[in-house]
Scaffold this active site. Structure first.
Site, mmCIF file in Angstrom:
data_model
loop_
_atom_site.group_PDB
_atom_site.id
_atom_site.type_symbol
_atom_site.label_atom_id
_atom_site.label_comp_id
_atom_site.label_asym_id
_atom_site.label_seq_id
_atom_site.Cartn_x
_atom_site.Cartn_y
_atom_site.Cartn_z
ATOM 1 N N VAL A 1 0.826 -1.199 0.000
ATOM 2 C CA VAL A 1 0.000 0.000 0.000
ATOM 3 C C VAL A 1 0.869 1.262 0.000
ATOM 4 O O VAL A 1 0.508 2.282 -0.582
ATOM 5 C CB VAL A 1 -0.984 -0.003 1.197
ATOM 6 C CG1 VAL A 1 -0.257 0.169 2.519
ATOM 7 C CG2 VAL A 1 -2.034 1.072 1.023
ATOM 8 N N ASP A 2 2.055 1.191 0.598
ATOM 9 C CA ASP A 2 2.929 2.365 0.675
ATOM 10 C C ASP A 2 3.412 2.803 -0.712
ATOM 11 O O ASP A 2 3.334 3.978 -1.071
ATOM 12 C CB ASP A 2 4.123 2.068 1.582
ATOM 13 C CG ASP A 2 3.701 1.736 3.004
ATOM 14 O OD1 ASP A 2 2.727 2.346 3.482
ATOM 15 O OD2 ASP A 2 4.331 0.872 3.631
ATOM 16 N N SER A 3 3.923 1.857 -1.492
ATOM 17 C CA SER A 3 4.406 2.210 -2.827
ATOM 18 C C SER A 3 3.252 2.557 -3.762
ATOM 19 O O SER A 3 3.396 3.368 -4.682
ATOM 20 C CB SER A 3 5.257 1.072 -3.412
ATOM 21 O OG SER A 3 4.583 -0.158 -3.309
ATOM 22 N N MET A 22 9.746 -6.034 -8.204
ATOM 23 C CA MET A 22 11.011 -6.748 -8.057
ATOM 24 C C MET A 22 10.768 -8.169 -7.548
ATOM 25 O O MET A 22 10.184 -8.354 -6.483
ATOM 26 C CB MET A 22 11.916 -6.002 -7.078
ATOM 27 C CG MET A 22 12.246 -4.588 -7.479
ATOM 28 S SD MET A 22 13.197 -3.713 -6.202
ATOM 29 C CE MET A 22 14.796 -4.469 -6.412
ATOM 30 N N CYS A 89 19.957 -5.299 1.553
ATOM 31 C CA CYS A 89 18.992 -5.360 0.459
ATOM 32 C C CYS A 89 18.829 -3.989 -0.194
ATOM 33 O O CYS A 89 18.816 -3.861 -1.416
ATOM 34 C CB CYS A 89 17.652 -5.853 0.993
ATOM 35 S SG CYS A 89 16.348 -5.867 -0.228
ATOM 36 N N GLY A 113 8.143 3.498 -1.417
ATOM 37 C CA GLY A 113 7.198 3.798 -0.353
ATOM 38 C C GLY A 113 7.828 3.794 1.024
ATOM 39 O O GLY A 113 7.184 3.423 2.003
ATOM 40 N N CYS A 185 13.510 -8.881 4.489
ATOM 41 C CA CYS A 185 13.223 -8.214 3.221
ATOM 42 C C CYS A 185 13.041 -9.216 2.076
ATOM 43 O O CYS A 185 13.935 -10.010 1.798
ATOM 44 C CB CYS A 185 14.390 -7.264 2.924
ATOM 45 S SG CYS A 185 14.264 -6.326 1.424
#
Length: 347
Positions: A1-3, A22, A89, A113, A185
């Protein structure tokens, strides 16, 4: 949701957006569908891209991720360290490889994000904490350079997570209430010990108290982190009796002897007023001495400290004691919200 919201904000500002997905890790699967987790995430990314009417490209960096993040992580744990793969990462995979692909597409910026902010001051770029102090991710970004910051945008850095979800809900994003990513990650919310067991074999060893007496057993010193709470669910068993009633934490570990030393909560062995840092990376200009605030874990307490250069290492002197930093963890230093530098806690 952030990006997703980051893309929306930039689109509304007039930027031309290319969505980038990615694929970095495909070994974990959804227990319900049996499909790799990344497939679920990719399907959602396709829905968001269609909703925003932007193109979406898929980038496969799995080979690089395993070679430069996962393999070194296993190696570090085998040596008794506690590395932070999320930092590697960002430094080795996300930002350089995304920028490489963006450059091919003649894009001017990459945007993510992250809850962090970039400020320009006197023609120099600074990295600052995100406004939402409960979500700030600047700690994970401390190895970025000023060059990285020049072509990077953090559109939600001035927002709280609650505001981001409200924006997503208002614009009918299908992922507005989707749980945020957790765990390592790109790997997911898998217990670290379970993940490490894929390559690092269990090796039963002794649990010692501060007197050196054996009070239990564990499954392998390489699995555990200094400062970590002891528990049978982690493979640490304390011999039944008065000792077993205490809340124990790991104060020391010896990889060669395969022993861990545990002490009760708030014990002096857990407290440190100074430690050392190496491999220091500066976003601001390098100095030989710095008065700043330091945190040794994501969202950890910010403690006033003095950083002093000593040959190949840096000494950190704290204004008050903290629970023992674990070798391999990152110590990150701030002046106000401005991230100055960071390095690796050394033995």
């Amino acid at each position: 949701v952030d990006s997703s919201v980051a893309a929306l904000i930039l689109k509304n500002k007039g930027y031309r957006i290319i969505g980038a997905f990615m694929k970095n890790f495909s070994d974990t699967k959804n227990k319900l569908t049996g499909e790799c987790h990344w497939i679920d995430d990719y399907k959602m990314a396709q829905k968001i891209a269609a909703h925003l009417e932007i193109p979406l490209i898929k980038l496969d960096f799995e080979k690089e991720y395993k070679k430069y993040v996962i393999d070194p992580m296993f190696k570090a744990y085998a040596q008794g360290l506690t590395p932070n793969p999320d930092i590697a990462c960002n430094t080795i995979i996300k930002f350089p490889l995304l920028w490489r692909e963006a450059h091919k597409l003649k894009a001017d910026y990459i945007a993510t994000g992250h809850y962090a902010r970039i400020k320009k001051k006197n023609k120099e770029f600074e990295l600052h904490q995100g406004v939402d102090k409960t979500k700030d991710q600047s700690y994970f970004l401390h190895e970025l350079t000023k060059e990285d910051l020049k072509h990077t945008l953090f559109p939600i850095g001035n927002l709280t997570k609650k505001q981001v979800r409200e924006i997503a809900k208002k614009h009918k994003f299908p992922n507005w209430n989707k749980q945020g990513s957790r765990g390592v990650c790109f790997i997911g919310n898998i217990p670290m010990k379970s993940f490490l067991e894929q390559r690092l074999k269990t090796k039963q060893g002794d649990v010692l108290n501060e007197k050196g007496e054996i009070i239990g057993t564990h499954k392998g010193a390489h699995y555990y982190t200094i400062g970590e709470r002891v528990g049978s669910h982690k493979g640490i068993e304390i011999i039944k009796g008065t000792e077993a009633q205490k809340r124990f934490f790991i104060a020391e570990k010896n990889n060669k002897k395969n022993t861990i030393t545990v002490v009760p909560e708030n014990h002096l062995l857990l407290k440190k007023k100074e430690f050392y840092v190496q491999n220091m990376h500066w976003i601001d200009k390098s100095k030989n001495k710095l008065e700043a605030k330091v945190r040794i874990r994501h969202l950890g307490e910010l403690i006033p400290a003095t950083l002093i250069k000593q040959k190949n290492k840096w000494q950190v002197k704290l204004k008050k004691p903290i629970n023992s930093p674990a070798p391999g963890q990152s110590a990150v230093f701030y002046k106000g919200t401005n991230l100055i530098c960071g390095g690796i806690v050394s033995i």
